[in-house]
Design a protein around this motif. Sequence first.
Motif, PDB file in Angstrom:
ATOM      1  N   MET A   1     -13.852  39.190  13.323  1.00 59.93           N
ATOM      2  CA  MET A   1     -14.597  38.133  12.645  1.00 59.93           C
ATOM      3  C   MET A   1     -16.061  38.541  12.499  1.00 59.93           C
ATOM      4  SD  MET A   1     -12.828  34.873  14.509  1.00 59.93           S
ATOM      5  CE  MET A   1     -13.233  33.499  13.445  1.00 59.93           C
TER       6      MET A   1
ATOM      7  N   TYR B   1     -12.668  28.402  21.734  1.00 57.53           N
ATOM      8  CA  TYR B   1     -11.452  28.041  21.004  1.00 57.53           C
ATOM      9  C   TYR B   1     -10.440  29.179  21.051  1.00 57.53           C
ATOM     10  CZ  TYR B   1      -8.219  26.875  17.315  1.00 57.53           C
ATOM     11  OH  TYR B   1      -7.074  26.623  16.624  1.00 57.53           O
ATOM     12  N   ILE B   2     -10.913  30.381  20.786  1.00 54.19           N
ATOM     13  CA  ILE B   2     -10.014  31.527  20.768  1.00 54.19           C
ATOM     14  C   ILE B   2      -9.419  31.762  22.152  1.00 54.19           C
ATOM     15  CG2 ILE B   2      -9.999  34.058  20.587  1.00 54.19           C
ATOM     16  CD1 ILE B   2     -11.526  33.841  18.054  1.00 54.19           C
TER      17      ILE B   2
ATOM     18  N   LEU C   1     -16.482  28.906  19.117  1.00 57.36           N
ATOM     19  CA  LEU C   1     -15.478  29.829  18.606  1.00 57.36           C
ATOM     20  C   LEU C   1     -14.854  30.633  19.741  1.00 57.36           C
ATOM     21  CD1 LEU C   1     -14.179  31.347  16.162  1.00 57.36           C
ATOM     22  CD2 LEU C   1     -16.104  32.923  16.293  1.00 57.36           C
TER      23      LEU C   1
ATOM     24  N   LYS D   1      -9.953  39.948  17.975  1.00 55.39           N
ATOM     25  CA  LYS D   1     -10.134  38.884  16.975  1.00 55.39           C
ATOM     26  C   LYS D   1     -11.607  38.616  16.738  1.00 55.39           C
ATOM     27  CE  LYS D   1      -6.014  36.192  18.143  1.00 55.39           C
ATOM     28  NZ  LYS D   1      -5.578  35.037  18.967  1.00 55.39           N
TER      29      LYS D   1
ATOM     30  N   MET E   1     -14.843  20.462  17.122  1.00 58.33           N
ATOM     31  CA  MET E   1     -15.800  21.528  17.378  1.00 58.33           C
ATOM     32  C   MET E   1     -17.170  21.127  16.847  1.00 58.33           C
ATOM     33  SD  MET E   1     -13.346  24.764  16.537  1.00 58.33           S
ATOM     34  CE  MET E   1     -14.201  26.156  17.265  1.00 58.33           C
TER      35      MET E   1
ATOM     36  N   PHE F   1     -18.136  39.690  19.269  1.00 63.83           N
ATOM     37  CA  PHE F   1     -18.473  39.293  17.906  1.00 63.83           C
ATOM     38  C   PHE F   1     -19.650  40.121  17.377  1.00 63.83           C
ATOM     39  CE2 PHE F   1     -20.826  36.745  14.842  1.00 63.83           C
ATOM     40  CZ  PHE F   1     -19.838  36.305  13.984  1.00 63.83           C
TER      41      PHE F   1
ATOM     42  N   SER G   1      -6.854  28.838  22.956  1.00 68.30           N
ATOM     43  CA  SER G   1      -5.601  28.804  22.200  1.00 68.30           C
ATOM     44  C   SER G   1      -4.653  29.935  22.601  1.00 68.30           C
ATOM     45  CB  SER G   1      -5.886  28.827  20.694  1.00 68.30           C
ATOM     46  OG  SER G   1      -6.559  30.015  20.349  1.00 68.30           O
TER      47      SER G   1
ATOM     48  N   ARG H   1     -16.503  40.948   9.538  1.00 62.72           N
ATOM     49  CA  ARG H   1     -16.570  40.334   8.198  1.00 62.72           C
ATOM     50  C   ARG H   1     -17.883  39.586   7.982  1.00 62.72           C
ATOM     51  NH1 ARG H   1     -11.111  39.665   9.467  1.00 62.72           N
ATOM     52  NH2 ARG H   1     -11.510  37.574  10.261  1.00 62.72           N
TER      53      ARG H   1
ATOM     54  N   GLU I   1     -15.580  31.855   8.502  1.00 60.32           N
ATOM     55  CA  GLU I   1     -14.607  32.626   9.285  1.00 60.32           C
ATOM     56  C   GLU I   1     -13.780  31.709  10.184  1.00 60.32           C
ATOM     57  OE1 GLU I   1     -13.501  35.777   9.673  1.00 60.32           O
ATOM     58  OE2 GLU I   1     -14.629  36.203   7.860  1.00 60.32           O
ATOM     59  N   LEU I   2     -14.460  30.754  10.788  1.00 60.76           N
ATOM     60  CA  LEU I   2     -13.806  29.827  11.700  1.00 60.76           C
ATOM     61  C   LEU I   2     -12.737  29.017  10.974  1.00 60.76           C
ATOM     62  CD1 LEU I   2     -13.746  28.295  14.461  1.00 60.76           C
ATOM     63  CD2 LEU I   2     -15.426  26.736  13.471  1.00 60.76           C
TER      64      LEU I   2
ATOM     65  N   TYR J   1      -9.868  31.240  10.192  1.00 61.56           N
ATOM     66  CA  TYR J   1      -9.122  31.591  11.398  1.00 61.56           C
ATOM     67  C   TYR J   1      -8.214  30.449  11.821  1.00 61.56           C
ATOM     68  CZ  TYR J   1      -7.924  32.731  16.153  1.00 61.56           C
ATOM     69  OH  TYR J   1      -7.211  32.979  17.296  1.00 61.56           O
TER      70      TYR J   1
END
Lengths: 158, 158
Positions: free
Chosen positions: B39, B17-18, B14, B35, A39, B121, B21, B42, A13-14, A17
Amino acid sequence: MADEAPFQLLHSELVQYIYKSGENAETENGRNITKLENMGFRVGQGLIERLTKDTARFKDELDVMKFICKDFWTCVFKKQIDNLRTNHQGIYVLQDNRFRLLSHLSAGKQYLEQAPKYLAFTCGLVRGALSNLGVRSIVTSEVSIMPACKFQVMIQKM
Amino acid sequence: MADEAPFQLLHSELVQYIYKSGENAETENGRNITKLENMGFRVGQGLIERLTKDTARFKDELDVMKFICKDFWTCVFKKQIDNLRTNHQGIYVLQDNRFRLLSHLSAGKQYLEQAPKYLAFTCGLVRGALSNLGVRSIVTSEVSIMPACKFQVMIQKM
């Protein structure tokens, strides 16, 4: 067993993304690889800290590399590195014959170009782990036949 | 044991990072939560597929929820849900007294507002797993005292 699945699926997923949120230019690909590598580096640092909390001091560089191939690899990928080779001059080649983060890609040659983005994180992972053990390195990867792959570790003498 | 560490550390990267950004506006926070939730959705779908490959058919909704609390939770977090309650009308509350994805945050009250981004998540994870088992749901989370938390699952009748 599905024990490695949460990590594997989250990693996939990462990658998706990061590639989706960027543009598709060539330079962007390089930047994405760097992001994933970074990361991985931080995760590798955190992980090796937990894993070596109660282990004895390492004798030498080779001892460190064996730990990465066995304990560290098993913790992340639920299997050991299949083959470790060295030239005894600071270069180590770790071969995984069935690398988990590639196993969801088909083995066809046309997917080979997709491989690097699934290896960048792990290159960082190894580099981060080594770095926390006081070993500076450059880690690169190579795939010839999926899902086998090799990680080359070049130790940087200080 | 460090078995859940790779997943945990990757998840934390993760989230960072999200959030890094994106911008820091209030609306951006909502988008980031979405988001992460997507993730998780999924990953939950993929995971439940592997986990239920060889299991018998589930008897009913409660049977499905028990599987989520035991097998599914153990696969991801290496522990079971500590308490499952239901009103028998489609609402389930899953309580985890030591939720792994919060355990790296300090327990102080001032960190409570950080908690939702570490839960999004997992809300998606549960929703995705249920969805693949044919159960449509809305999953929300709640933290009162860290690192304990509750996930509330509201089954959506079709």
